[in-house]
Scaffold this active site. Structure first.
Site, PDB file in Angstrom:
ATOM      1  N   SER A 158     -81.013 -51.048 -25.411  1.00 57.48           N
ATOM      2  CA  SER A 158     -80.175 -50.152 -24.756  1.00 57.48           C
ATOM      3  C   SER A 158     -78.604 -50.201 -25.534  1.00 57.48           C
ATOM      4  CB  SER A 158     -79.808 -50.513 -23.281  1.00 57.48           C
ATOM      5  OG  SER A 158     -78.895 -49.696 -22.660  1.00 57.48           O
ATOM      6  N   CYS A 167     -75.452 -55.449 -14.124  1.00 57.75           N
ATOM      7  CA  CYS A 167     -75.126 -56.388 -15.480  1.00 57.75           C
ATOM      8  C   CYS A 167     -73.746 -57.202 -14.965  1.00 57.75           C
ATOM      9  CB  CYS A 167     -74.901 -55.396 -16.514  1.00 57.75           C
ATOM     10  SG  CYS A 167     -73.968 -55.958 -17.835  1.00 57.75           S
ATOM     11  N   GLY A 208     -73.884 -57.829 -22.697  1.00 57.18           N
ATOM     12  CA  GLY A 208     -73.528 -57.659 -24.084  1.00 57.18           C
ATOM     13  C   GLY A 208     -74.097 -56.352 -24.745  1.00 57.18           C
ATOM     14  N   GLU A 209     -73.847 -56.296 -26.000  1.00 59.19           N
ATOM     15  CA  GLU A 209     -74.130 -54.988 -26.477  1.00 59.19           C
ATOM     16  C   GLU A 209     -74.943 -55.328 -27.693  1.00 59.19           C
ATOM     17  OE1 GLU A 209     -73.958 -51.575 -26.888  1.00 59.19           O
ATOM     18  OE2 GLU A 209     -75.049 -52.021 -28.673  1.00 59.19           O
ATOM     19  N   CYS A 257     -66.357 -51.904 -21.516  1.00 61.60           N
ATOM     20  CA  CYS A 257     -66.525 -50.584 -20.694  1.00 61.60           C
ATOM     21  C   CYS A 257     -65.915 -50.728 -19.271  1.00 61.60           C
ATOM     22  CB  CYS A 257     -67.879 -50.147 -20.282  1.00 61.60           C
ATOM     23  SG  CYS A 257     -68.838 -49.605 -22.025  1.00 61.60           S
ATOM     24  N   CYS A 290     -68.967 -59.335 -23.652  1.00 59.04           N
ATOM     25  CA  CYS A 290     -69.114 -58.194 -24.306  1.00 59.04           C
ATOM     26  C   CYS A 290     -67.822 -57.664 -24.925  1.00 59.04           C
ATOM     27  CB  CYS A 290     -69.845 -56.998 -23.500  1.00 59.04           C
ATOM     28  SG  CYS A 290     -70.176 -55.482 -24.419  1.00 59.04           S
ATOM     29  N   GLU A 326    -111.227 -50.377  -2.265  1.00 61.54           N
ATOM     30  CA  GLU A 326    -111.485 -50.711  -0.931  1.00 61.54           C
ATOM     31  C   GLU A 326    -112.236 -51.821  -0.722  1.00 61.54           C
ATOM     32  OE1 GLU A 326    -113.415 -46.883  -0.685  1.00 61.54           O
ATOM     33  OE2 GLU A 326    -111.595 -45.976  -0.809  1.00 61.54           O
ATOM     34  N   CYS A 382     -67.989 -51.828 -16.130  1.00 64.59           N
ATOM     35  CA  CYS A 382     -69.051 -52.728 -16.254  1.00 64.59           C
ATOM     36  C   CYS A 382     -68.395 -54.151 -15.911  1.00 64.59           C
ATOM     37  CB  CYS A 382     -69.599 -52.822 -17.708  1.00 64.59           C
ATOM     38  SG  CYS A 382     -70.686 -54.063 -18.070  1.00 64.59           S
ATOM     39  N   ASN A 434     -72.750 -49.358  -9.412  1.00 63.13           N
ATOM     40  CA  ASN A 434     -72.895 -50.366  -8.478  1.00 63.13           C
ATOM     41  C   ASN A 434     -71.635 -51.052  -8.138  1.00 63.13           C
ATOM     42  OD1 ASN A 434     -74.641 -51.905  -6.870  1.00 63.13           O
ATOM     43  ND2 ASN A 434     -75.605 -52.995  -8.553  1.00 63.13           N
ATOM     44  N   SER A 475     -76.667 -45.562 -23.589  1.00 62.31           N
ATOM     45  CA  SER A 475     -75.692 -45.738 -22.424  1.00 62.31           C
ATOM     46  C   SER A 475     -74.788 -44.286 -22.589  1.00 62.31           C
ATOM     47  CB  SER A 475     -75.018 -46.729 -22.244  1.00 62.31           C
ATOM     48  OG  SER A 475     -76.145 -47.731 -21.791  1.00 62.31           O
ATOM     49  N   LEU A 476     -75.131 -43.180 -22.198  1.00 61.16           N
ATOM     50  CA  LEU A 476     -74.317 -41.973 -22.519  1.00 61.16           C
ATOM     51  C   LEU A 476     -73.001 -42.075 -21.473  1.00 61.16           C
ATOM     52  CD1 LEU A 476     -74.044 -39.669 -24.444  1.00 61.16           C
ATOM     53  CD2 LEU A 476     -75.274 -38.318 -22.680  1.00 61.16           C
ATOM     54  N   HIS A 477     -73.398 -41.884 -19.943  1.00 58.77           N
ATOM     55  CA  HIS A 477     -72.434 -41.660 -18.982  1.00 58.77           C
ATOM     56  C   HIS A 477     -71.451 -40.402 -18.825  1.00 58.77           C
ATOM     57  CE1 HIS A 477     -74.374 -45.389 -18.765  1.00 58.77           C
ATOM     58  NE2 HIS A 477     -73.678 -46.260 -19.290  1.00 58.77           N
ATOM     59  N   CYS A 525     -85.209 -58.032 -18.135  1.00 63.31           N
ATOM     60  CA  CYS A 525     -84.082 -57.584 -18.752  1.00 63.31           C
ATOM     61  C   CYS A 525     -83.263 -58.585 -19.287  1.00 63.31           C
ATOM     62  CB  CYS A 525     -83.351 -56.762 -17.500  1.00 63.31           C
ATOM     63  SG  CYS A 525     -81.566 -56.339 -18.012  1.00 63.31           S
TER      64      CYS A 525
HETATM   65  N1  SAH Z   1     -74.423 -53.109 -23.598  1.00 65.88           N
HETATM   66  C1  SAH Z   1     -75.626 -52.213 -23.631  1.00 65.88           C
HETATM   67  C2  SAH Z   1     -76.407 -52.802 -22.738  1.00 65.88           C
HETATM   68  C3  SAH Z   1     -76.131 -53.761 -21.573  1.00 65.88           C
HETATM   69  S1  SAH Z   1     -75.509 -52.632 -20.080  1.00 65.88           S
HETATM   70  C4  SAH Z   1     -75.309 -50.890 -22.784  1.00 65.88           C
HETATM   71  O1  SAH Z   1     -74.164 -50.541 -22.488  1.00 65.88           O
HETATM   72  O2  SAH Z   1     -76.173 -50.076 -22.904  1.00 65.88           O
HETATM   73  C5  SAH Z   1     -77.169 -51.952 -19.394  1.00 65.88           C
HETATM   74  C6  SAH Z   1     -76.666 -50.915 -18.552  1.00 65.88           C
HETATM   75  O3  SAH Z   1     -75.827 -51.428 -17.353  1.00 65.88           O
HETATM   76  C7  SAH Z   1     -75.756 -49.759 -19.055  1.00 65.88           C
HETATM   77  O4  SAH Z   1     -76.447 -48.886 -19.223  1.00 65.88           O
HETATM   78  C8  SAH Z   1     -74.739 -49.976 -18.278  1.00 65.88           C
HETATM   79  O5  SAH Z   1     -74.214 -48.715 -17.848  1.00 65.88           O
HETATM   80  C9  SAH Z   1     -75.031 -50.340 -16.759  1.00 65.88           C
HETATM   81  N2  SAH Z   1     -74.145 -50.793 -15.890  1.00 65.88           N
HETATM   82  C10 SAH Z   1     -72.918 -51.641 -16.195  1.00 65.88           C
HETATM   83  N3  SAH Z   1     -72.100 -51.685 -15.256  1.00 65.88           N
HETATM   84  C11 SAH Z   1     -72.851 -50.986 -14.102  1.00 65.88           C
HETATM   85  C12 SAH Z   1     -72.418 -50.899 -12.908  1.00 65.88           C
HETATM   86  N4  SAH Z   1     -71.243 -51.339 -12.242  1.00 65.88           N
HETATM   87  N5  SAH Z   1     -73.405 -50.544 -11.974  1.00 65.88           N
HETATM   88  C13 SAH Z   1     -74.388 -49.982 -12.370  1.00 65.88           C
HETATM   89  N6  SAH Z   1     -74.869 -50.093 -13.516  1.00 65.88           N
HETATM   90  C14 SAH Z   1     -74.090 -50.845 -14.641  1.00 65.88           C
HETATM   91 FE1  SF4 Z   2     -70.815 -54.016 -22.848  1.00 67.07          FE
HETATM   92 FE2  SF4 Z   2     -72.978 -52.558 -22.088  1.00 67.07          FE
HETATM   93 FE3  SF4 Z   2     -71.027 -53.396 -20.219  1.00 67.07          FE
HETATM   94 FE4  SF4 Z   2     -70.234 -51.665 -21.833  1.00 67.07          FE
HETATM   95  S1  SF4 Z   2     -71.965 -51.487 -20.127  1.00 67.07           S
HETATM   96  S2  SF4 Z   2     -69.192 -53.594 -21.452  1.00 67.07           S
HETATM   97  S3  SF4 Z   2     -71.393 -52.119 -23.685  1.00 67.07           S
HETATM   98  S4  SF4 Z   2     -72.496 -54.566 -21.473  1.00 67.07           S
END
Ligand code: SAH
Ligand code: SF4
Length: 352
Positions: free
Chosen positions: A201, A343, A169-170, A123, A119, A99, A126, A300, A224-226, A112
């Site tokens: 990650s 990403c 990248g991974e 995926c 990569c 205050e 991505c 996204n 990143s299980l998904h 980040c």
């Molecule tokens: N390669 C590593 C780290 C980078 S990706 C990994 O996959 O964990 C980082 C995060 O961005 C991941 O959890 C991924 O699921 C997310 N990501 C990738 N594409 C996306 C999208 N189109 N919308 C939302 N999140 C996304």
């Molecule tokens: Fe690579 Fe992570 Fe994108 Fe999968 S989500 S393609 S591991 S950057």
């Protein structure tokens, strides 16, 4: 020209005599964000010249900055060999005042950062994965992202900053450079960001999760299980055909976790693919007995992506279910959605 940020403290010490010069150089680089060796005025001229001949302290140029309404800032960096990649600055908490107008708590930042240009994991959801692999980032290029962003935003050296390796990248596919970068970023004479504030990650390269765990650096782990079954995960993440869900869960169980921390499981929700309450039930079973927290991310969309974003209501139901069963679960705010902050999305937008 070598990148000075590729050098660990000990490596630089081995190069400079007397060795306290390394401490001075690191102070300029990491506390003052100085990128011109001639300005390092407490060093003798011959050392400044030697550094100038051998090294560059500016190996990344800022090619573009996109600022979101919510304060998220997305950087497009240009490397010396003309590639671009992204990093994001997220303001997690604003400065708060009491205050009387005194500062009650400082703002908090998360940076980040990327570990590779492109990569290999590929995926399907991505943007980075869909556009293939160019090259690894060096340890120095990983470190310099933090320095460049702190400098560009005048973030004081002592400010609390978290690092997440969630850019392009991974990270575990660029293991040696990643480990070197973590050690440089956490070094007490430099940025001094504790490993506890650094989150790796991964898409789930289980043998490398084991190697990382054995190093016992104290870093945080995010998976990143998904998906909760191999059939769905194989479709979304081809890497799952090599390292399936069970192998990942086994690696997580043996990973050393800080007593006060949890492993984060990222769960990208895609409409009608993995967003049902049955999926939430399976997720709960899968994580049974693990000190876990779940971070739900809403897909996204980007141009050319074949998936849809689920309704927020659906995500809330999913989260509420997990929460009601005692699993900590958050929905990641769509920070920076207006600037394509997921990403890889800025890079490919700029290319068009
Ligand atoms: N390669 C590593 C780290 C980078 S990706 C990994 O996959 O964990 C980082 C995060 O961005 C991941 O959890 C991924 O699921 C997310 N990501 C990738 N594409 C996306 C999208 N189109 N919308 C939302 N999140 C996304
Ligand atoms: Fe690579 Fe992570 Fe994108 Fe999968 S989500 S393609 S591991 S950057």
């Amino acid at each position: 020209m070598e990148n000075i940020f590729d050098y660990s403290f000990d490596e630089l010490k081995g190069l400079l005599t007397p060795s306290f010069r390394a401490k001075q150089v690191w102070n300029w680089l990491y506390i003052h964000y100085e990128d011109d060796f001639s300005m390092m005025i407490n060093l003798p001229k011959e050392i400044r010249n030697k550094l100038k001949e051998q090294f560059s302290a500016k190996n990344l140029d800022i090619a573009n900055v996109a600022l979101s309404k919510d304060g998220t800032k997305k950087y497009l960096f240009l490397t010396h060999d003309n590639h671009t990649f992204e990093s994001v600055l997220l303001k997690m908490k604003d400065k708060e005042f009491d205050e009387d107008g005194n500062i009650k708590s400082q703002e908090r930042f998360t940076i980040c950062i990327s570990s590779q240009i492109g990569c290999k994991i590929g995926c399907k959801f991505c943007c980075t994965g869909k556009n293939g692999f160019t090259r690894n980032l060096s340890a120095g290029e990983i470190v310099e992202q933090v320095v460049a962003i702190k400098k560009d935003n005048n973030i004081a050296p002592e400010k609390c900053v978290n690092i997440v390796y969630m850019g392009m990248g991974e990270p575990l596919d660029n293991f040696d450079n990643l480990i070197k970068a973590i050690k440089i970023i956490s070094h007490i004479d430099g940025l001094s960001i504790s490993p506890r504030r650094q989150t790796i990650s991964t898409s789930g390269i289980s043998p490398m999760i084991n190697v990382l765990g054995n190093l016992d650096l104290g870093v945080q782990l995010a998976i990143s299980l998904h998906a909760v079954n191999d059939i769905t995960r194989n479709k979304l993440m081809p890497i799952n055909k090599i390292y399936n869900i069970n192998s990942i869960i086994d690696s997580v169980r043996s990973f050393p976790i800080d007593a006060r921390k949890r492993v984060m499981f990222e769960y990208l929700m895609i409409k009608d693919i993995n967003d049902s309450i049955d999926n939430a039930k399976d997720l709960l079973k899968l994580l049974d007995g693990i000190k876990a927290k779940v971070n739900l991310i809403l897909f996204n969309p980007f141009e050319g992506s074949n998936f849809e974003r689920p309704d927020l209501e659906n995500a809330k139901k999913f989260a509420d279910y997990l929460y009601s069963k005692g699993l900590i679960c958050t929905i990641r705010e769509s920070k920076g959605i207006d600037i394509d902050a997921a990403c890889g999305q800025l890079k490919y937008k700029n290319k068009k």
